[in-house]
Design a protein around this motif. Structure first.
Motif, PDB file in Angstrom:
ATOM      1  N   MET A   1       0.933  -0.981   0.128  1.00 57.63           N
ATOM      2  CA  MET A   1       0.172   0.028   0.118  1.00 57.63           C
ATOM      3  C   MET A   1       0.980   1.282   0.049  1.00 57.63           C
ATOM      4  O   MET A   1       1.937   1.310   0.510  1.00 57.63           O
ATOM      5  CB  MET A   1      -1.045  -0.125   0.862  1.00 57.63           C
ATOM      6  CG  MET A   1      -0.536   0.692   2.151  1.00 57.63           C
ATOM      7  SD  MET A   1      -1.457   0.477   3.563  1.00 57.63           S
ATOM      8  CE  MET A   1      -0.923  -1.272   4.292  1.00 57.63           C
ATOM      9  N   PRO A   2       0.268   2.196  -0.745  1.00 62.78           N
ATOM     10  CA  PRO A   2       1.627   3.587  -1.012  1.00 62.78           C
ATOM     11  C   PRO A   2       1.223   4.564   0.576  1.00 62.78           C
ATOM     12  O   PRO A   2       0.502   3.437   1.741  1.00 62.78           O
ATOM     13  CB  PRO A   2       1.104   4.454  -2.011  1.00 62.78           C
ATOM     14  CG  PRO A   2      -0.439   3.404  -2.937  1.00 62.78           C
ATOM     15  CD  PRO A   2      -0.679   2.755  -1.817  1.00 62.78           C
ATOM     16  N   TYR A   3       2.481   5.119   1.010  1.00 62.14           N
ATOM     17  CA  TYR A   3       2.850   5.661   2.288  1.00 62.14           C
ATOM     18  C   TYR A   3       2.262   6.864   1.881  1.00 62.14           C
ATOM     19  O   TYR A   3       2.663   7.433   0.898  1.00 62.14           O
ATOM     20  CB  TYR A   3       4.211   5.384   2.672  1.00 62.14           C
ATOM     21  CG  TYR A   3       4.169   3.661   2.903  1.00 62.14           C
ATOM     22  CD1 TYR A   3       3.684   2.950   3.797  1.00 62.14           C
ATOM     23  CD2 TYR A   3       5.607   3.678   1.653  1.00 62.14           C
ATOM     24  CE1 TYR A   3       4.061   1.673   4.221  1.00 62.14           C
ATOM     25  CE2 TYR A   3       5.627   1.936   2.167  1.00 62.14           C
ATOM     26  CZ  TYR A   3       4.953   1.121   3.466  1.00 62.14           C
ATOM     27  OH  TYR A   3       5.211  -0.144   3.659  1.00 62.14           O
ATOM     28  N   GLN A   4       1.734   7.609   2.764  1.00 66.53           N
ATOM     29  CA  GLN A   4       1.098   8.893   2.607  1.00 66.53           C
ATOM     30  C   GLN A   4       2.144   9.602   3.498  1.00 66.53           C
ATOM     31  O   GLN A   4       2.470  10.836   3.391  1.00 66.53           O
ATOM     32  CB  GLN A   4      -0.149   8.824   4.168  1.00 66.53           C
ATOM     33  CG  GLN A   4      -1.286   8.335   3.299  1.00 66.53           C
ATOM     34  CD  GLN A   4      -1.210   8.982   1.998  1.00 66.53           C
ATOM     35  OE1 GLN A   4      -1.882   9.906   0.902  1.00 66.53           O
ATOM     36  NE2 GLN A   4      -2.157   7.881   0.842  1.00 66.53           N
ATOM     37  N   SER A   5       2.752   9.597   4.202  1.00 69.05           N
ATOM     38  CA  SER A   5       4.252   9.875   5.337  1.00 69.05           C
ATOM     39  C   SER A   5       4.889   9.023   5.587  1.00 69.05           C
ATOM     40  O   SER A   5       4.811   7.553   6.063  1.00 69.05           O
ATOM     41  CB  SER A   5       3.701  11.099   6.848  1.00 69.05           C
ATOM     42  OG  SER A   5       2.896  10.198   7.212  1.00 69.05           O
ATOM     43  N   ASN A   6       6.199  10.184   6.301  1.00 64.63           N
ATOM     44  CA  ASN A   6       7.095   8.733   6.851  1.00 64.63           C
ATOM     45  C   ASN A   6       6.506   8.228   7.849  1.00 64.63           C
ATOM     46  O   ASN A   6       7.628   6.951   7.776  1.00 64.63           O
ATOM     47  CB  ASN A   6       8.029   9.803   7.165  1.00 64.63           C
ATOM     48  CG  ASN A   6       8.847  10.357   5.547  1.00 64.63           C
ATOM     49  OD1 ASN A   6       8.943   9.895   4.330  1.00 64.63           O
ATOM     50  ND2 ASN A   6       9.981  10.872   5.334  1.00 64.63           N
ATOM     51  N   ASN A   7       5.838   9.105   8.524  1.00 66.52           N
ATOM     52  CA  ASN A   7       5.478   7.567  10.217  1.00 66.52           C
ATOM     53  C   ASN A   7       5.130   6.839   9.337  1.00 66.52           C
ATOM     54  O   ASN A   7       4.165   5.908  10.647  1.00 66.52           O
ATOM     55  CB  ASN A   7       4.465   9.067  10.646  1.00 66.52           C
ATOM     56  CG  ASN A   7       4.927  10.360  11.207  1.00 66.52           C
ATOM     57  OD1 ASN A   7       5.967   9.896  11.789  1.00 66.52           O
ATOM     58  ND2 ASN A   7       4.502  11.250  11.613  1.00 66.52           N
ATOM     59  N   ASP A   8       4.258   6.779   8.074  1.00 69.42           N
ATOM     60  CA  ASP A   8       3.430   5.121   7.827  1.00 69.42           C
ATOM     61  C   ASP A   8       4.509   4.581   7.465  1.00 69.42           C
ATOM     62  O   ASP A   8       4.180   3.081   7.578  1.00 69.42           O
ATOM     63  CB  ASP A   8       2.298   5.348   6.357  1.00 69.42           C
ATOM     64  CG  ASP A   8       1.453   7.044   6.919  1.00 69.42           C
ATOM     65  OD1 ASP A   8       0.565   6.616   8.363  1.00 69.42           O
ATOM     66  OD2 ASP A   8       1.213   7.365   5.895  1.00 69.42           O
ATOM     67  N   LEU A   9       5.784   4.681   7.387  1.00 68.20           N
ATOM     68  CA  LEU A   9       7.112   3.354   6.186  1.00 68.20           C
ATOM     69  C   LEU A   9       6.812   2.670   7.446  1.00 68.20           C
ATOM     70  O   LEU A   9       6.459   3.184   9.438  1.00 68.20           O
ATOM     71  CB  LEU A   9       8.505   4.060   6.404  1.00 68.20           C
ATOM     72  CG  LEU A   9       7.978   5.191   5.501  1.00 68.20           C
ATOM     73  CD1 LEU A   9       9.494   6.219   5.005  1.00 68.20           C
ATOM     74  CD2 LEU A   9       7.884   4.519   3.446  1.00 68.20           C
ATOM     75  N   PRO A  10       7.286   1.286   7.181  1.00 65.99           N
ATOM     76  CA  PRO A  10       7.327   0.378   8.104  1.00 65.99           C
ATOM     77  C   PRO A  10       8.778   0.309   9.158  1.00 65.99           C
ATOM     78  O   PRO A  10       9.368   1.595   8.966  1.00 65.99           O
ATOM     79  CB  PRO A  10       8.086  -0.836   7.058  1.00 65.99           C
ATOM     80  CG  PRO A  10       7.753  -0.644   6.022  1.00 65.99           C
ATOM     81  CD  PRO A  10       7.412   1.080   6.114  1.00 65.99           C
ATOM     82  N   LEU A  11       8.867   0.115  10.744  1.00 64.51           N
ATOM     83  CA  LEU A  11       9.586   0.335  11.509  1.00 64.51           C
ATOM     84  C   LEU A  11      11.164   0.046  11.602  1.00 64.51           C
ATOM     85  O   LEU A  11      11.918   1.095  11.476  1.00 64.51           O
ATOM     86  CB  LEU A  11       8.999  -0.038  12.637  1.00 64.51           C
ATOM     87  CG  LEU A  11       9.861  -0.194  14.091  1.00 64.51           C
ATOM     88  CD1 LEU A  11       9.867   1.786  14.805  1.00 64.51           C
ATOM     89  CD2 LEU A  11       9.133  -0.654  15.288  1.00 64.51           C
ATOM     90  N   PRO A  12      11.369  -0.638  10.540  1.00 63.12           N
ATOM     91  CA  PRO A  12      12.665  -0.496  10.668  1.00 63.12           C
ATOM     92  C   PRO A  12      13.677   0.244   9.431  1.00 63.12           C
ATOM     93  O   PRO A  12      14.178   0.954   9.491  1.00 63.12           O
ATOM     94  CB  PRO A  12      12.751  -1.994  10.123  1.00 63.12           C
ATOM     95  CG  PRO A  12      11.333  -3.036  10.068  1.00 63.12           C
ATOM     96  CD  PRO A  12      11.038  -1.779  10.400  1.00 63.12           C
ATOM     97  N   ILE A  13      11.980   0.721   8.886  1.00 63.04           N
ATOM     98  CA  ILE A  13      13.246   1.616   7.935  1.00 63.04           C
ATOM     99  C   ILE A  13      12.484   3.132   8.144  1.00 63.04           C
ATOM    100  O   ILE A  13      14.192   4.017   8.465  1.00 63.04           O
ATOM    101  CB  ILE A  13      12.267   1.899   6.202  1.00 63.04           C
ATOM    102  CG1 ILE A  13      12.411   0.568   6.186  1.00 63.04           C
ATOM    103  CG2 ILE A  13      12.216   3.366   5.788  1.00 63.04           C
ATOM    104  CD1 ILE A  13      11.746   0.890   4.573  1.00 63.04           C
TER     105      ILE A  13
END
Length: 69
Positions: free
Chosen positions: A1-13
């Motif tokens: 799924m697309p990420y709206q913001s950096n806060n939505d990125l997976p935790l490891p990233i």
């Protein structure tokens, strides 16, 4: 799924990449994800493309990602 913001990125990233590298990752992932719509490997391709984009601008030294000069 697309990420709206950096806060939505997976935790490891989020926990390993600096903010600018996260921007690169998110934008590359979203673009690749949209470009491969309908492909069963859409998400995998998106993540591979995003990491490749980050590695063009950053290099890992030890456990830190440093911007290339």
């Amino acid at each position: 799924m697309p990420y709206q913001s950096n806060n939505d990125l997976p935790l490891p990233i989020r926990s390993h990449l600096p903010p600018h590298a996260q921007d690169i990752y998110r934008e590359a992932f979203n673009h690749s994800y949209a470009a491969h719509r309908g492909d069963p490997r859409q998400e995998e391709i998106g993540h591979r493309t995003a990491w490749a984009a980050v590695k063009r601008s950053y290099v890992k030294q030890g456990d830190r990602w440093i911007a290339r000069s």
